[in-house]
Scaffold this motif. Structure first.
Motif, PDB file in Angstrom:
ATOM      1  N   HIS A  12       1.326  -1.274  -0.121  1.00 33.29           N
ATOM      2  CA  HIS A  12      -0.030   0.188   0.074  1.00 33.29           C
ATOM      3  C   HIS A  12       0.622   1.445   0.211  1.00 33.29           C
ATOM      4  O   HIS A  12       0.435   2.294  -0.664  1.00 33.29           O
ATOM      5  CB  HIS A  12      -0.666   0.089   1.135  1.00 33.29           C
ATOM      6  N   LEU A  13       2.071   1.013   0.469  1.00 39.16           N
ATOM      7  CA  LEU A  13       3.049   2.508   0.400  1.00 39.16           C
ATOM      8  C   LEU A  13       3.671   2.501  -0.785  1.00 39.16           C
ATOM      9  O   LEU A  13       3.614   3.715  -1.266  1.00 39.16           O
ATOM     10  CB  LEU A  13       4.079   2.238   1.596  1.00 39.16           C
ATOM     11  N   LYS A  14       3.557   1.536  -1.596  1.00 38.05           N
ATOM     12  CA  LYS A  14       4.458   1.428  -2.721  1.00 38.05           C
ATOM     13  C   LYS A  14       3.369   2.067  -3.774  1.00 38.05           C
ATOM     14  O   LYS A  14       3.337   3.189  -4.290  1.00 38.05           O
ATOM     15  CB  LYS A  14       5.136   0.133  -3.273  1.00 38.05           C
ATOM     16  N   LEU A  18       4.819   6.253  -1.983  1.00 39.80           N
ATOM     17  CA  LEU A  18       5.760   6.833  -0.624  1.00 39.80           C
ATOM     18  C   LEU A  18       6.937   6.099  -0.588  1.00 39.80           C
ATOM     19  O   LEU A  18       7.975   6.557  -0.310  1.00 39.80           O
ATOM     20  CB  LEU A  18       4.748   6.206   1.007  1.00 39.80           C
ATOM     21  N   ILE A  19       6.700   4.791  -0.980  1.00 38.85           N
ATOM     22  CA  ILE A  19       8.351   4.070  -1.214  1.00 38.85           C
ATOM     23  C   ILE A  19       8.485   3.685  -2.257  1.00 38.85           C
ATOM     24  O   ILE A  19       7.287   3.340  -3.393  1.00 38.85           O
ATOM     25  CB  ILE A  19       8.647   2.610  -0.356  1.00 38.85           C
ATOM     26  N   VAL A  20       9.435   3.359  -3.226  1.00 35.69           N
ATOM     27  CA  VAL A  20       9.680   2.297  -4.579  1.00 35.69           C
ATOM     28  C   VAL A  20      11.025   1.705  -4.300  1.00 35.69           C
ATOM     29  O   VAL A  20      11.224   1.515  -3.557  1.00 35.69           O
ATOM     30  CB  VAL A  20      10.401   3.369  -4.992  1.00 35.69           C
ATOM     31  N   GLY A  21      10.634   0.573  -4.434  1.00 37.37           N
ATOM     32  CA  GLY A  21      12.009  -0.359  -5.258  1.00 37.37           C
ATOM     33  C   GLY A  21      10.484  -2.466  -4.800  1.00 37.37           C
ATOM     34  O   GLY A  21       9.719  -2.410  -5.657  1.00 37.37           O
ATOM     35  N   GLU A  22      11.594  -2.995  -5.275  1.00 46.27           N
ATOM     36  CA  GLU A  22      10.766  -4.518  -5.242  1.00 46.27           C
ATOM     37  C   GLU A  22      10.673  -4.250  -4.100  1.00 46.27           C
ATOM     38  O   GLU A  22      11.619  -4.466  -2.246  1.00 46.27           O
ATOM     39  CB  GLU A  22      11.543  -5.283  -5.932  1.00 46.27           C
ATOM     40  N   LEU A  31      12.165  -3.585   6.197  1.00 46.52           N
ATOM     41  CA  LEU A  31      11.786  -2.540   6.212  1.00 46.52           C
ATOM     42  C   LEU A  31      10.349  -2.089   6.784  1.00 46.52           C
ATOM     43  O   LEU A  31       9.853  -0.981   7.573  1.00 46.52           O
ATOM     44  CB  LEU A  31      11.828  -1.780   4.520  1.00 46.52           C
ATOM     45  N   GLY A  32       9.637  -3.563   6.828  1.00 46.86           N
ATOM     46  CA  GLY A  32       8.267  -3.026   7.343  1.00 46.86           C
ATOM     47  C   GLY A  32       8.755  -2.545   8.761  1.00 46.86           C
ATOM     48  O   GLY A  32       7.432  -2.229   9.218  1.00 46.86           O
ATOM     49  N   ALA A  33       9.016  -2.604   9.185  1.00 43.85           N
ATOM     50  CA  ALA A  33       8.899  -2.610  10.657  1.00 43.85           C
ATOM     51  C   ALA A  33       9.957  -0.895  10.770  1.00 43.85           C
ATOM     52  O   ALA A  33       9.368  -0.732  12.650  1.00 43.85           O
ATOM     53  CB  ALA A  33      10.639  -3.811  11.144  1.00 43.85           C
ATOM     54  N   THR A  34       9.609  -0.392  10.358  1.00 41.54           N
ATOM     55  CA  THR A  34      10.276   0.741  10.300  1.00 41.54           C
ATOM     56  C   THR A  34       8.964   1.626  10.780  1.00 41.54           C
ATOM     57  O   THR A  34       8.149   2.592  11.230  1.00 41.54           O
ATOM     58  CB  THR A  34      10.041   1.718   8.642  1.00 41.54           C
TER      59      THR A  34
END
Length: 69
Positions: A12-14, A18-22, A31-34
């Motif tokens: 959902h963030l992608k 808000l975030i980019v990448g695989e 990264l989800g821990a952030t």
């Protein structure tokens, strides 16, 4: 369930830009821990801070118990 919820949050963030990448790379890097530092259980009301269990109660350590707890 935790890993699945982490993946859904990242997707959902992608989607929101808000975030980019695989997503798989983000999962590997945790990264989800952030965005969910306490994990899924914290939002569900699970007592995540007592992961080591509870101490054994002896007769000298018995406390009155409220019927409302």
């Amino acid at each position: 369930m935790h890993r699945l919820s982490e993946r859904v949050v990242l997707e959902h963030l992608k989607t929101g830009g808000l975030i980019v990448g695989e997503i798989d790379d983000m999962m590997t890097a945790h990264l989800g821990a952030t965005f969910m530092p306490h994990g899924l259980g914290h939002l569900m009301g699970i007592d995540v801070h007592d992961v080591g269990g509870y101490p054994k109660v002896t007769l000298s350590a018995t406390l009155p118990v409220s019927p409302y707890l």
